[in-house]
Scaffold this motif. Structure first.
Motif, PDB file in Angstrom:
ATOM      1  N   SER A  21     -83.339  26.193 -47.216  1.00  0.00           N
ATOM      2  CA  SER A  21     -84.798  25.739 -47.190  1.00  0.00           C
ATOM      3  C   SER A  21     -85.709  26.845 -46.550  1.00  0.00           C
ATOM      4  O   SER A  21     -86.929  26.652 -46.465  1.00  0.00           O
ATOM      5  CB  SER A  21     -84.822  24.342 -46.519  1.00  0.00           C
ATOM      6  N   SER A  22     -84.995  27.610 -45.962  1.00  0.00           N
ATOM      7  CA  SER A  22     -85.928  28.967 -45.554  1.00  0.00           C
ATOM      8  C   SER A  22     -86.587  29.563 -46.602  1.00  0.00           C
ATOM      9  O   SER A  22     -87.697  30.305 -46.205  1.00  0.00           O
ATOM     10  CB  SER A  22     -85.073  29.762 -44.835  1.00  0.00           C
ATOM     11  N   TYR A  23     -85.985  29.611 -47.895  1.00  0.00           N
ATOM     12  CA  TYR A  23     -86.566  30.242 -48.957  1.00  0.00           C
ATOM     13  C   TYR A  23     -86.690  32.013 -48.475  1.00  0.00           C
ATOM     14  O   TYR A  23     -87.749  32.688 -49.342  1.00  0.00           O
ATOM     15  CB  TYR A  23     -87.919  29.789 -49.280  1.00  0.00           C
ATOM     16  N   VAL A  24     -86.002  32.469 -47.670  1.00  0.00           N
ATOM     17  CA  VAL A  24     -86.147  33.695 -47.462  1.00  0.00           C
ATOM     18  C   VAL A  24     -84.681  34.110 -47.268  1.00  0.00           C
ATOM     19  O   VAL A  24     -83.826  33.410 -46.219  1.00  0.00           O
ATOM     20  CB  VAL A  24     -86.953  34.331 -46.002  1.00  0.00           C
ATOM     21  N   VAL A  25     -84.297  35.560 -47.694  1.00  0.00           N
ATOM     22  CA  VAL A  25     -82.793  36.146 -47.766  1.00  0.00           C
ATOM     23  C   VAL A  25     -83.191  37.170 -46.600  1.00  0.00           C
ATOM     24  O   VAL A  25     -84.147  37.878 -46.751  1.00  0.00           O
ATOM     25  CB  VAL A  25     -82.047  36.194 -48.848  1.00  0.00           C
ATOM     26  N   ALA A  26     -82.058  37.698 -46.047  1.00  0.00           N
ATOM     27  CA  ALA A  26     -82.112  39.049 -45.281  1.00  0.00           C
ATOM     28  C   ALA A  26     -80.783  39.849 -45.306  1.00  0.00           C
ATOM     29  O   ALA A  26     -79.838  38.928 -45.565  1.00  0.00           O
ATOM     30  CB  ALA A  26     -82.764  38.572 -44.033  1.00  0.00           C
ATOM     31  N   GLY A  27     -80.913  40.992 -45.037  1.00  0.00           N
ATOM     32  CA  GLY A  27     -79.697  41.615 -44.717  1.00  0.00           C
ATOM     33  C   GLY A  27     -80.030  42.793 -43.946  1.00  0.00           C
ATOM     34  O   GLY A  27     -81.392  43.321 -43.982  1.00  0.00           O
ATOM     35  N   MET A  28     -79.137  43.842 -43.773  1.00  0.00           N
ATOM     36  CA  MET A  28     -79.024  44.938 -43.108  1.00  0.00           C
ATOM     37  C   MET A  28     -77.991  45.904 -43.473  1.00  0.00           C
ATOM     38  O   MET A  28     -76.921  45.742 -43.773  1.00  0.00           O
ATOM     39  CB  MET A  28     -78.894  44.863 -41.497  1.00  0.00           C
ATOM     40  N   GLY A  29     -78.544  46.897 -43.745  1.00  0.00           N
ATOM     41  CA  GLY A  29     -77.519  48.246 -43.973  1.00  0.00           C
ATOM     42  C   GLY A  29     -77.487  49.551 -43.264  1.00  0.00           C
ATOM     43  O   GLY A  29     -78.749  49.569 -42.358  1.00  0.00           O
ATOM     44  N   ARG A  30     -76.392  50.232 -43.285  1.00  0.00           N
ATOM     45  CA  ARG A  30     -76.451  51.382 -42.052  1.00  0.00           C
ATOM     46  C   ARG A  30     -76.179  52.560 -43.132  1.00  0.00           C
ATOM     47  O   ARG A  30     -75.325  52.447 -43.877  1.00  0.00           O
ATOM     48  CB  ARG A  30     -75.269  50.908 -41.397  1.00  0.00           C
ATOM     49  N   LYS A  31     -76.804  53.616 -42.618  1.00  0.00           N
ATOM     50  CA  LYS A  31     -76.333  54.877 -43.306  1.00  0.00           C
ATOM     51  C   LYS A  31     -75.270  55.466 -42.649  1.00  0.00           C
ATOM     52  O   LYS A  31     -75.392  55.842 -41.332  1.00  0.00           O
ATOM     53  CB  LYS A  31     -77.754  55.774 -43.054  1.00  0.00           C
ATOM     54  N   GLU A  32     -74.406  55.878 -43.428  1.00  0.00           N
ATOM     55  CA  GLU A  32     -73.083  56.570 -43.015  1.00  0.00           C
ATOM     56  C   GLU A  32     -73.460  58.070 -42.782  1.00  0.00           C
ATOM     57  O   GLU A  32     -74.189  58.635 -43.441  1.00  0.00           O
ATOM     58  CB  GLU A  32     -72.033  56.310 -44.179  1.00  0.00           C
TER      59      GLU A  32
END
Length: 280
Positions: free
Chosen positions: A269-280
């Motif tokens: 119901s938030s209608y927003v997705v999220a993520g985080m990436g890390r540069k190796e």
């Protein structure tokens, strides 16, 4: 015509709603004008949870900054930062480490003017009036170089902004430019509007519905910032070169909640997705 407050730039357009100012309204801020409030009301008519969604997204930003601090990141570039109405990056970061560096970047003159007021007298934080769609210009700004050392890890925050960047502006290239200057250990944070019902439309209808749904105007009341919707697989592609940290791409209430039962209602119901990436 609504009268401009003393702090507002004289040349702003008061006839066209701004995404930053609508978001400010949803967060309970006072830095918005009649067209922004009218747009917000129209959005609430279509999506009554929009205000709660904005607050959930801001809570995600707080958690993401705290996570990065735990990873040793002490530099933050907030792209499309908007108006820092209810909590902001430098406040969260400086509670942990007053020496943390924060640069806000936004194209909206109201967002920049209000940020300048908030940041007056604040050390290790500044704001730049610039367009994130031109990353080379942003990265070349002297104000950025004064605070950010790209030989050390940086947290690039793109929270609730890429759904205003059309594919024709090449979001992949924007992110690749950021990655080209980022030291190992840098992180990319993205939250993005998402509607799972579009995925269920099937491959024959999906591209057409994505094109139409994101550019829809509310009646005849157009906004300067039409929303671009993307599929889950397309959003995951944006993290190319930035391997995602756990739990991957999830609804914002599910991303490292502060306590296990915090999610409560249906996360979708938030209608927003999220993520985080890390540069190796």
């Amino acid at each position: 015509m609504e009268e401009l407050p003393d702090w507002a730039p004289r040349n702003i357009d008061l006839t066209t709603p701004s995404a930053a100012r609508v978001y400010d309204y949803f967060l309970g801020g006072a830095h918005n004008f009649a067209p922004d409030r009218e747009m917000a009301r129209r959005i609430l008519d279509l999506h009554p949870s929009a205000e709660a969604n904005a607050q959930a997204n801001r809570a995600f930003l707080h958690r993401a900054v705290r996570y990065l601090l735990d990873q040793g990141v002490r530099q933050f570039v907030d792209l499309g930062s908007g108006i820092p109405t209810v909590g902001n990056v430098h406040e969260v970061a400086h509670r942990e480490d007053p020496q943390a560096k924060v640069v806000y970047v936004d194209i909206d003159p109201i967002a920049v003017a209000h940020s300048e007021l908030i940041l007056h007298g604040v050390h290790n934080a500044t704001v730049i009036n610039a367009d994130l769609r031109r990353p080379k210009e942003v990265l070349a700004r002297p104000e950025l170089a004064e605070l950010i050392d790209f030989s050390e890890p940086v947290g690039f925050l793109m929270v609730a902004v890429l759904h205003f960047v059309p594919e024709s502006d090449h979001p992949d290239q924007i992110i690749a430019e950021l990655g080209s200057v980022a030291a190992p250990g840098s992180h990319l944070v993205i939250s993005h509007g998402y509607d799972a019902r579009l995925e269920a439309a099937g491959p024959d209808q999906l591209s057409r519905r994505l094109a139409g749904a994101g550019q829809k105007v509310l009646g005849e009341y157009r906004t300067a910032d039409p929303i671009v919707l993307r599929t889950r697989s397309r959003l995951e592609e944006l993290f190319t070169g930035w391997p995602m940290v756990e739990p991957g791409l999830v609804w914002v209430p599910e991303w490292h909640p502060d306590w296990p039962d915090e999610v409560g209602v249906d996360p979708s119901s938030s209608y927003v997705v999220a993520g985080m990436g890390r540069k190796e």
